[in-house]
Design a protein around this motif. Structure first.
Motif, PDB file in Angstrom:
ATOM      1  N   GLY A 248     -90.641  60.488   0.153  1.00  0.00           N
ATOM      2  CA  GLY A 248     -90.693  59.048   0.340  1.00  0.00           C
ATOM      3  C   GLY A 248     -90.738  58.349  -1.005  1.00  0.00           C
ATOM      4  N   ASP A 249     -91.369  57.175  -1.058  1.00  0.00           N
ATOM      5  CA  ASP A 249     -91.355  56.423  -2.311  1.00  0.00           C
ATOM      6  C   ASP A 249     -92.506  56.779  -3.244  1.00  0.00           C
ATOM      7  OD1 ASP A 249     -93.571  55.201  -1.189  1.00  0.00           O
ATOM      8  OD2 ASP A 249     -92.648  53.217  -1.009  1.00  0.00           O
ATOM      9  N   GLY A 250     -93.496  57.552  -2.767  1.00  0.00           N
ATOM     10  CA  GLY A 250     -94.602  57.970  -3.619  1.00  0.00           C
ATOM     11  C   GLY A 250     -95.702  56.938  -3.795  1.00  0.00           C
ATOM     12  N   ARG A 251     -95.595  55.800  -3.129  1.00  0.00           N
ATOM     13  CA  ARG A 251     -96.556  54.716  -3.340  1.00  0.00           C
ATOM     14  C   ARG A 251     -97.987  55.139  -3.003  1.00  0.00           C
ATOM     15  NH1 ARG A 251     -95.916  49.026  -3.430  1.00  0.00           N
ATOM     16  NH2 ARG A 251     -97.868  47.930  -3.039  1.00  0.00           N
ATOM     17  N   ALA A 252     -98.175  55.821  -1.900  1.00  0.00           N
ATOM     18  CA  ALA A 252     -99.527  56.211  -1.501  1.00  0.00           C
ATOM     19  C   ALA A 252    -100.165  57.121  -2.546  1.00  0.00           C
ATOM     20  CB  ALA A 252     -99.486  56.911  -0.139  1.00  0.00           C
ATOM     21  N   CYS A 253     -99.377  58.030  -3.108  1.00  0.00           N
ATOM     22  CA  CYS A 253     -99.896  58.925  -4.151  1.00  0.00           C
ATOM     23  C   CYS A 253    -100.292  58.137  -5.390  1.00  0.00           C
ATOM     24  CB  CYS A 253     -98.832  59.968  -4.487  1.00  0.00           C
ATOM     25  SG  CYS A 253     -99.341  61.172  -5.734  1.00  0.00           S
ATOM     26  N   VAL A 254     -99.473  57.182  -5.772  1.00  0.00           N
ATOM     27  CA  VAL A 254     -99.773  56.354  -6.946  1.00  0.00           C
ATOM     28  C   VAL A 254    -101.054  55.563  -6.726  1.00  0.00           C
ATOM     29  CG1 VAL A 254     -98.984  54.387  -8.310  1.00  0.00           C
ATOM     30  CG2 VAL A 254     -97.371  56.189  -7.684  1.00  0.00           C
ATOM     31  N   TRP A 266     -94.705  55.974 -12.703  1.00  0.00           N
ATOM     32  CA  TRP A 266     -94.079  56.135 -11.384  1.00  0.00           C
ATOM     33  C   TRP A 266     -92.560  56.129 -11.529  1.00  0.00           C
ATOM     34  CZ3 TRP A 266     -94.957  52.033  -6.945  1.00  0.00           C
ATOM     35  CH2 TRP A 266     -94.476  52.558  -5.734  1.00  0.00           C
ATOM     36  N   LEU A 267     -91.958  57.257 -11.206  1.00  0.00           N
ATOM     37  CA  LEU A 267     -90.503  57.367 -11.104  1.00  0.00           C
ATOM     38  C   LEU A 267     -90.124  57.085  -9.657  1.00  0.00           C
ATOM     39  CD1 LEU A 267     -90.109  60.630 -13.117  1.00  0.00           C
ATOM     40  CD2 LEU A 267     -88.580  58.730 -13.485  1.00  0.00           C
ATOM     41  N   THR A 268     -89.411  56.005  -9.413  1.00  0.00           N
ATOM     42  CA  THR A 268     -89.115  55.626  -8.042  1.00  0.00           C
ATOM     43  C   THR A 268     -87.740  54.978  -7.958  1.00  0.00           C
ATOM     44  OG1 THR A 268     -89.889  54.313  -6.157  1.00  0.00           O
ATOM     45  CG2 THR A 268     -90.239  53.392  -8.345  1.00  0.00           C
ATOM     46  N   PHE A 269     -87.197  54.934  -6.749  1.00  0.00           N
ATOM     47  CA  PHE A 269     -85.867  54.360  -6.552  1.00  0.00           C
ATOM     48  C   PHE A 269     -85.890  52.845  -6.424  1.00  0.00           C
ATOM     49  CE2 PHE A 269     -85.032  58.719  -5.205  1.00  0.00           C
ATOM     50  CZ  PHE A 269     -83.832  58.959  -5.833  1.00  0.00           C
ATOM     51  N   GLY A 270     -86.976  52.315  -5.931  1.00  0.00           N
ATOM     52  CA  GLY A 270     -86.963  50.893  -5.604  1.00  0.00           C
ATOM     53  C   GLY A 270     -87.904  50.091  -6.467  1.00  0.00           C
ATOM     54  N   PRO A 271     -87.819  48.766  -6.413  1.00  0.00           N
ATOM     55  CA  PRO A 271     -88.783  47.924  -7.113  1.00  0.00           C
ATOM     56  C   PRO A 271     -90.166  48.076  -6.480  1.00  0.00           C
ATOM     57  CG  PRO A 271     -87.406  46.595  -5.666  1.00  0.00           C
ATOM     58  CD  PRO A 271     -86.831  47.981  -5.644  1.00  0.00           C
ATOM     59  N   ALA A 272     -91.190  47.841  -7.271  1.00  0.00           N
ATOM     60  CA  ALA A 272     -92.558  47.942  -6.757  1.00  0.00           C
ATOM     61  C   ALA A 272     -93.402  46.834  -7.377  1.00  0.00           C
ATOM     62  CB  ALA A 272     -93.146  49.312  -7.082  1.00  0.00           C
ATOM     63  N   ASP A 273     -94.483  46.487  -6.676  1.00  0.00           N
ATOM     64  CA  ASP A 273     -95.304  45.365  -7.121  1.00  0.00           C
ATOM     65  C   ASP A 273     -96.695  45.810  -7.570  1.00  0.00           C
ATOM     66  OD1 ASP A 273     -96.243  46.157  -4.700  1.00  0.00           O
ATOM     67  OD2 ASP A 273     -96.106  44.200  -3.720  1.00  0.00           O
ATOM     68  N   LEU A 274     -96.857  47.101  -7.860  1.00  0.00           N
ATOM     69  CA  LEU A 274     -98.163  47.578  -8.301  1.00  0.00           C
ATOM     70  C   LEU A 274     -98.396  47.209  -9.768  1.00  0.00           C
ATOM     71  CD1 LEU A 274     -98.373  51.135  -6.716  1.00  0.00           C
ATOM     72  CD2 LEU A 274     -99.473  49.048  -5.951  1.00  0.00           C
ATOM     73  N   ARG A 275     -99.583  46.714 -10.049  1.00  0.00           N
ATOM     74  CA  ARG A 275     -99.942  46.397 -11.428  1.00  0.00           C
ATOM     75  C   ARG A 275    -100.541  47.626 -12.090  1.00  0.00           C
ATOM     76  NH1 ARG A 275    -103.438  41.033 -11.669  1.00  0.00           N
ATOM     77  NH2 ARG A 275    -103.012  41.420 -13.876  1.00  0.00           N
ATOM     78  N   ASP A 276    -100.558  47.592 -13.417  1.00  0.00           N
ATOM     79  CA  ASP A 276    -101.179  48.662 -14.210  1.00  0.00           C
ATOM     80  C   ASP A 276    -100.511  50.012 -13.987  1.00  0.00           C
ATOM     81  OD1 ASP A 276    -103.075  46.802 -15.187  1.00  0.00           O
ATOM     82  OD2 ASP A 276    -104.269  47.092 -13.368  1.00  0.00           O
ATOM     83  N   VAL A 277     -99.232  49.992 -13.674  1.00  0.00           N
ATOM     84  CA  VAL A 277     -98.457  51.224 -13.506  1.00  0.00           C
ATOM     85  C   VAL A 277     -97.239  51.145 -14.420  1.00  0.00           C
ATOM     86  CG1 VAL A 277     -97.088  52.627 -11.909  1.00  0.00           C
ATOM     87  CG2 VAL A 277     -99.200  51.558 -11.129  1.00  0.00           C
ATOM     88  N   ILE A 308     -97.889  61.519 -13.942  1.00  0.00           N
ATOM     89  CA  ILE A 308     -96.570  61.012 -13.555  1.00  0.00           C
ATOM     90  C   ILE A 308     -96.356  61.332 -12.085  1.00  0.00           C
ATOM     91  CG2 ILE A 308     -94.070  61.136 -13.921  1.00  0.00           C
ATOM     92  CD1 ILE A 308     -94.706  62.170 -16.778  1.00  0.00           C
ATOM     93  N   VAL A 309     -95.980  60.343 -11.301  1.00  0.00           N
ATOM     94  CA  VAL A 309     -95.626  60.552  -9.899  1.00  0.00           C
ATOM     95  C   VAL A 309     -94.126  60.335  -9.758  1.00  0.00           C
ATOM     96  CG1 VAL A 309     -95.909  59.745  -7.524  1.00  0.00           C
ATOM     97  CG2 VAL A 309     -97.889  59.851  -9.056  1.00  0.00           C
ATOM     98  N   ALA A 310     -93.439  61.327  -9.207  1.00  0.00           N
ATOM     99  CA  ALA A 310     -91.992  61.240  -9.025  1.00  0.00           C
ATOM    100  C   ALA A 310     -91.670  61.231  -7.540  1.00  0.00           C
ATOM    101  CB  ALA A 310     -91.298  62.418  -9.701  1.00  0.00           C
TER     102      ALA A 310
END
Length: 332
Positions: A248-254, A266-277, A308-310
């Motif tokens: 998946g996108d790895g968000r929960a792990c991050v 965070w290596l991910t395919f999509g945009p994300a709105d998490l701060r401090d990453v 690093i989360v991929a």
């Protein structure tokens, strides 16, 4: 030892730096050079002392074999003892290119090249600088990736210098390589042929030429003695920073790692709105992803993060190599 870096044009390499690098190889030295996959660390494949230098410079286990690079199909007979019809068909379709074939070796090939095994891995690279170097050297060149053993493969000359500066004679710098992941390795001593390492060339493309290819070669432990191919160790291609893979996108792990107080990339395919990453958006196409992956891991290794989360690419044939590299990079 002082490592000399010579710039070469990626499409039409100048004769003078190529000739100097070729002279180093003929004299038993070590030269890092670009291929269409990653930068390789080359030595005369028929000179056991020169090949030993590769293992010393990289800190590479002696049982982990090397790929031999040759200038053309005719030159393959300097290192292989037999050339089946399947090899001829594959070479005719994919060479020069990112396909390595495993075949019985000639006695002239030192055991150091093959990890003591009876087969040799061989290919014709497609990068103009690599081909020019092979032609000028006039010898087959054994060349694993030009990095310290187990680390992230280099896709730029500066990546080579990170691990090997002062340990090798020369680097031919042609800028970033186009492919970004290593060659596909296919064992032709079995029937049907077996995929030993997924790479830039997918199994489906190979099967269009020769029919069924066996997939699913297992990772092997560091202690196993005879390996038919490089890239088979359980842990490989790894950054110094611990890496975790996520479907998946790895968000929960991050988010879980952030809650524990860790600094996360965070290596991910999509945009994300998490701060401090530290975010690294990756291309959504397999070729673009492959070309970017190792460079991104090098950047994150220098970013001072704790983890690093991929997000793993989809489980499809065209993503097989990228998933393989990430899983080995995350292995304990």
């Amino acid at each position: 030892m002082k490592t000399e870096t010579l710039a070469v044009a990626p499409d039409r390499p100048d004769a003078e730096p190529i000739a100097r690098a070729a002279a180093v190889l003929r004299a038993g030295g070590l030269v890092a050079f670009p291929t269409e996959t990653v930068y390789g660390l080359g030595a005369n494949a028929l000179d056991a002392g020169a090949v030993a230098g590769i293992f010393a410079a990289k800190g590479r286990p002696a049982h982990n074999p090397l790929i031999v690079h040759v200038a053309d199909t005719a030159s393959v007979f300097s290192v292989v003892a037999s050339w089946p019809e399947t090899a001829a068909r594959l070479a005719g379709r994919f060479w020069p290119g990112p396909l390595t074939l495993v075949l019985p070796k000639r006695p002239a090939v030192p055991d150091a090249v093959t990890g003591g095994g009876p087969t040799v891995a061989v290919r014709v690279p497609a990068h103009p600088a690599a081909l020019a170097l092979l032609r000028a050297a006039g010898v087959p060149v054994a060349a694993p990736s030009a990095n310290r053993s187990g680390g992230i493969s280099p896709t730029r000359a500066e990546h080579v210098l990170l691990g090997l500066d002062g340990r090798i004679d020369m680097i031919l710098d042609a800028g970033p390589v186009p492919g970004g992941l290593e060659s596909t390795v296919l064992d032709l001593t079995t029937s049907p042929p077996r995929l030993l390492r997924p790479g830039l060339l997918s199994p489906r493309e190979i099967e269009k030429v020769i029919g069924l290819v066996t997939r699913g070669s297992r990772p092997v432990a560091e202690a196993e003695v005879v390996l038919p191919s490089p890239g088979m160790l359980s842990r490989h291609y790894a950054p110094r920073t611990p890496l975790e893979c996520a479907e998946g996108d790895g968000r929960a792990c991050v988010e879980e790692l952030l809650r524990s107080g860790l600094r996360v990339a965070w290596l991910t395919f999509g945009p994300a709105d998490l701060r401090d990453v530290v975010m690294v958006p990756m291309p959504r196409d397999p070729a673009g992803y492959a070309a970017r992956l190792y460079a991104a891991l090098h950047e994150l290794d220098a970013a001072g993060v704790d983890r690093i989360v991929a997000a793993l690419p989809p489980p499809a044939d065209e993503w097989l190599a990228a998933r393989d590299r990430l899983r080995r990079a995350a292995a304990p």
